[in-house]
Scaffold this motif. Structure first.
Motif, PDB file in Angstrom:
ATOM      1  N   LEU A 100       4.758  -7.059   6.123  1.00 56.13           N
ATOM      2  CA  LEU A 100       4.314  -7.654   7.306  1.00 56.13           C
ATOM      3  C   LEU A 100       5.274  -8.496   7.809  1.00 56.13           C
ATOM      4  O   LEU A 100       5.574  -8.672   9.155  1.00 56.13           O
ATOM      5  CB  LEU A 100       2.732  -7.909   7.292  1.00 56.13           C
TER       6      LEU A 100
ATOM      7  N   ARG B 232       1.864  -7.636   2.199  1.00 62.59           N
ATOM      8  CA  ARG B 232       2.076  -8.989   3.152  1.00 62.59           C
ATOM      9  C   ARG B 232       3.571  -9.227   3.357  1.00 62.59           C
ATOM     10  O   ARG B 232       4.001  -9.674   4.406  1.00 62.59           O
ATOM     11  CB  ARG B 232       1.338  -9.846   2.351  1.00 62.59           C
TER      12      ARG B 232
ATOM     13  N   PHE C  19       0.634 -14.352  12.753  1.00 59.89           N
ATOM     14  CA  PHE C  19       1.031 -13.070  13.219  1.00 59.89           C
ATOM     15  C   PHE C  19       0.615 -12.598  14.718  1.00 59.89           C
ATOM     16  O   PHE C  19       0.863 -11.562  14.999  1.00 59.89           O
ATOM     17  CB  PHE C  19       0.380 -11.807  12.163  1.00 59.89           C
TER      18      PHE C  19
ATOM     19  N   LEU D 240      -3.443 -15.960  -2.014  1.00 59.08           N
ATOM     20  CA  LEU D 240      -3.766 -15.090  -1.235  1.00 59.08           C
ATOM     21  C   LEU D 240      -4.377 -13.652  -1.558  1.00 59.08           C
ATOM     22  O   LEU D 240      -5.069 -13.149  -0.917  1.00 59.08           O
ATOM     23  CB  LEU D 240      -2.726 -14.972  -0.298  1.00 59.08           C
ATOM     24  N   ASP D 241      -3.562 -13.366  -2.663  1.00 60.98           N
ATOM     25  CA  ASP D 241      -4.018 -11.902  -3.312  1.00 60.98           C
ATOM     26  C   ASP D 241      -5.644 -12.007  -3.601  1.00 60.98           C
ATOM     27  O   ASP D 241      -6.294 -11.050  -3.099  1.00 60.98           O
ATOM     28  CB  ASP D 241      -3.296 -11.819  -4.813  1.00 60.98           C
TER      29      ASP D 241
ATOM     30  N   TRP E 198      -2.402 -17.894   7.344  1.00 56.94           N
ATOM     31  CA  TRP E 198      -1.219 -16.808   7.197  1.00 56.94           C
ATOM     32  C   TRP E 198      -1.317 -15.969   8.087  1.00 56.94           C
ATOM     33  O   TRP E 198      -0.408 -15.352   8.976  1.00 56.94           O
ATOM     34  CB  TRP E 198      -1.408 -16.345   5.727  1.00 56.94           C
TER      35      TRP E 198
ATOM     36  N   LEU F   7      -4.486  -6.423   2.924  1.00 59.15           N
ATOM     37  CA  LEU F   7      -3.599  -7.838   2.999  1.00 59.15           C
ATOM     38  C   LEU F   7      -3.594  -8.392   1.505  1.00 59.15           C
ATOM     39  O   LEU F   7      -2.996  -9.327   1.317  1.00 59.15           O
ATOM     40  CB  LEU F   7      -4.236  -8.895   4.021  1.00 59.15           C
ATOM     41  N   GLY F   8      -4.549  -7.575   0.788  1.00 64.18           N
ATOM     42  CA  GLY F   8      -4.712  -8.237  -0.569  1.00 64.18           C
ATOM     43  C   GLY F   8      -3.515  -7.904  -1.475  1.00 64.18           C
ATOM     44  O   GLY F   8      -3.516  -8.525  -2.492  1.00 64.18           O
TER      45      GLY F   8
ATOM     46  N   ARG G 286     -18.448  -9.670   1.729  1.00 66.87           N
ATOM     47  CA  ARG G 286     -18.489 -10.479   2.754  1.00 66.87           C
ATOM     48  C   ARG G 286     -19.814 -10.833   3.418  1.00 66.87           C
ATOM     49  O   ARG G 286     -20.208 -11.980   3.984  1.00 66.87           O
ATOM     50  CB  ARG G 286     -17.803  -9.601   3.993  1.00 66.87           C
TER      51      ARG G 286
ATOM     52  N   PHE H  82      -8.643  -6.248   5.448  1.00 70.03           N
ATOM     53  CA  PHE H  82      -8.715  -7.321   4.377  1.00 70.03           C
ATOM     54  C   PHE H  82      -8.123  -6.462   2.974  1.00 70.03           C
ATOM     55  O   PHE H  82      -7.304  -7.226   2.194  1.00 70.03           O
ATOM     56  CB  PHE H  82      -9.876  -7.900   4.080  1.00 70.03           C
ATOM     57  N   ALA H  83      -8.456  -5.287   2.598  1.00 68.45           N
ATOM     58  CA  ALA H  83      -7.908  -4.558   1.320  1.00 68.45           C
ATOM     59  C   ALA H  83      -6.300  -4.398   1.574  1.00 68.45           C
ATOM     60  O   ALA H  83      -5.517  -4.711   0.541  1.00 68.45           O
ATOM     61  CB  ALA H  83      -8.659  -3.266   1.293  1.00 68.45           C
TER      62      ALA H  83
ATOM     63  N   PRO I   7       0.433  -8.084  -2.205  1.00 75.41           N
ATOM     64  CA  PRO I   7       1.659  -8.996  -1.977  1.00 75.41           C
ATOM     65  C   PRO I   7       2.655  -7.969  -1.369  1.00 75.41           C
ATOM     66  O   PRO I   7       3.548  -8.833  -0.319  1.00 75.41           O
ATOM     67  CB  PRO I   7       2.048  -9.422  -3.149  1.00 75.41           C
TER      68      PRO I   7
ATOM     69  N   LEU J 241     -12.164 -10.523   0.055  1.00 76.85           N
ATOM     70  CA  LEU J 241     -12.937 -10.212   1.340  1.00 76.85           C
ATOM     71  C   LEU J 241     -12.719  -8.762   1.812  1.00 76.85           C
ATOM     72  O   LEU J 241     -13.706  -8.390   2.770  1.00 76.85           O
ATOM     73  CB  LEU J 241     -12.044 -10.967   2.274  1.00 76.85           C
ATOM     74  N   GLY J 242     -12.139  -8.025   1.125  1.00 72.58           N
ATOM     75  CA  GLY J 242     -11.937  -6.627   1.268  1.00 72.58           C
ATOM     76  C   GLY J 242     -13.328  -5.886   1.011  1.00 72.58           C
ATOM     77  O   GLY J 242     -13.420  -4.306   1.366  1.00 72.58           O
ATOM     78  N   ASP J 243     -14.152  -6.428   0.349  1.00 67.26           N
ATOM     79  CA  ASP J 243     -15.410  -5.897  -0.082  1.00 67.26           C
ATOM     80  C   ASP J 243     -16.654  -6.098   0.961  1.00 67.26           C
ATOM     81  O   ASP J 243     -16.867  -7.267   1.049  1.00 67.26           O
ATOM     82  CB  ASP J 243     -15.881  -5.818  -1.520  1.00 67.26           C
TER      83      ASP J 243
ATOM     84  N   PHE K 294      -7.871 -12.388  -0.408  1.00 64.86           N
ATOM     85  CA  PHE K 294      -7.948 -11.109   0.377  1.00 64.86           C
ATOM     86  C   PHE K 294      -8.614  -9.941  -0.298  1.00 64.86           C
ATOM     87  O   PHE K 294      -9.601  -9.447   0.489  1.00 64.86           O
ATOM     88  CB  PHE K 294      -6.511 -10.764   1.105  1.00 64.86           C
ATOM     89  N   ALA K 295      -8.179  -9.831  -1.241  1.00 59.17           N
ATOM     90  CA  ALA K 295      -8.834  -8.763  -2.005  1.00 59.17           C
ATOM     91  C   ALA K 295     -10.497  -8.768  -2.044  1.00 59.17           C
ATOM     92  O   ALA K 295     -11.220  -7.911  -2.008  1.00 59.17           O
ATOM     93  CB  ALA K 295      -8.569  -8.642  -3.428  1.00 59.17           C
TER      94      ALA K 295
ATOM     95  N   LEU L 192     -12.776  -4.017   9.031  1.00 60.86           N
ATOM     96  CA  LEU L 192     -12.447  -5.435   8.137  1.00 60.86           C
ATOM     97  C   LEU L 192     -12.330  -4.772   6.656  1.00 60.86           C
ATOM     98  O   LEU L 192     -11.221  -5.466   6.052  1.00 60.86           O
ATOM     99  CB  LEU L 192     -13.657  -6.255   8.152  1.00 60.86           C
ATOM    100  N   ASP L 193     -12.818  -3.863   6.139  1.00 62.94           N
ATOM    101  CA  ASP L 193     -12.504  -3.519   4.745  1.00 62.94           C
ATOM    102  C   ASP L 193     -11.230  -3.165   4.570  1.00 62.94           C
ATOM    103  O   ASP L 193     -10.572  -3.805   3.611  1.00 62.94           O
ATOM    104  CB  ASP L 193     -13.454  -2.308   4.531  1.00 62.94           C
TER     105      ASP L 193
END
Lengths: 113, 113
Positions: A19, A16, B84, B3-4, B80, A10-11, B16, A7-8, A13, B10-12, B7-8, A3-4
DNA sequence: CGAAACGTCAACCAAATGGTTGAATATCGG
DNA sequence: CCGATATTCAACCATTTGGTTGACGTTTCG
């Protein structure tokens, strides 16, 4: 934790956007880079991050490296987010039923194997 | 782009975990920090990141600052990501209609019985 | 009043991130 | 074989990130 990295990844732009581009079709690295105002090496790094997160795969055929979306990598992250409420956007079960119907109706979809 | 930051944030993994804790109940900053092996100031920073992303809100009552989960902030990101899933086979128009129906179904009142 | 609890701020630090350039490595086409 | 194409590597740089510590402003309460 996967998940790290997911999500990182996807952070950013740029990533993204990449993708979203790969949603259309598989692409070579050079073609991925073309619309961006940044060096090929920078895009190559972004693709590395996406690959490390499992969000894409890269296969080299000849001198061209093809990038392919791997949407399954988003699944775990998506489910994690879903746990944050009935408030949340899409019911996954409904979504999967929707997908099942879509897959049946897909005109040019090769039969799975 | 929201979104930046979402997501950023949530990356930690620490952040979370904090979000998961707030799923149970609103909490004071000190109580959020208690299970972590890191300074209160560090947690305060993490809470700042989560607040900036809109994932939580903070309200000060007396000398205590309460942290409250704001799950709606995940909605856009969740949508978003869901676009996918297995996309090759999915008709985008159908998907958007599906989303419209999903969002129309009120989250907190049962649809049929 | 004065001490303790709550939380942030400021300064600092190491490591990670996102970008650049230029050289290097394969591979393809003639 | 040669030159062009495709991609990465390596070194470098500026900025951000995630953490620390100590001082600081508030609020509560004996």
């Amino acid at each position: 934790m996967p998940l790290d990295t997911v999500f990182a990844a996807l952070g950013d732009p740029t990533r993204r956007t990449i993708l979203a581009m790969l949603l259309e079709d598989d692409m070579a690295v050079t073609d991925v880079a073309e619309p961006f105002e940044m060096s090929l090496a920078a895009i190559s790094k972004h693709l590395g991050v996406l690959t490390a997160a499992g969000l894409i795969s890269q296969e080299k055929r000849g001198r061209v490296k093809w990038c392919k979306l791997e949407p399954d990598a988003m699944r775990e992250a998506s489910i994690w987010m879903q746990s944050f409420g009935q408030f949340e956007a899409v019911n996954l079960d409904d979504f999967e039923r929707f997908l099942a119907v879509e897959l049946d109706n897909a005109p040019s979809h090769p039969s799975k194997n």
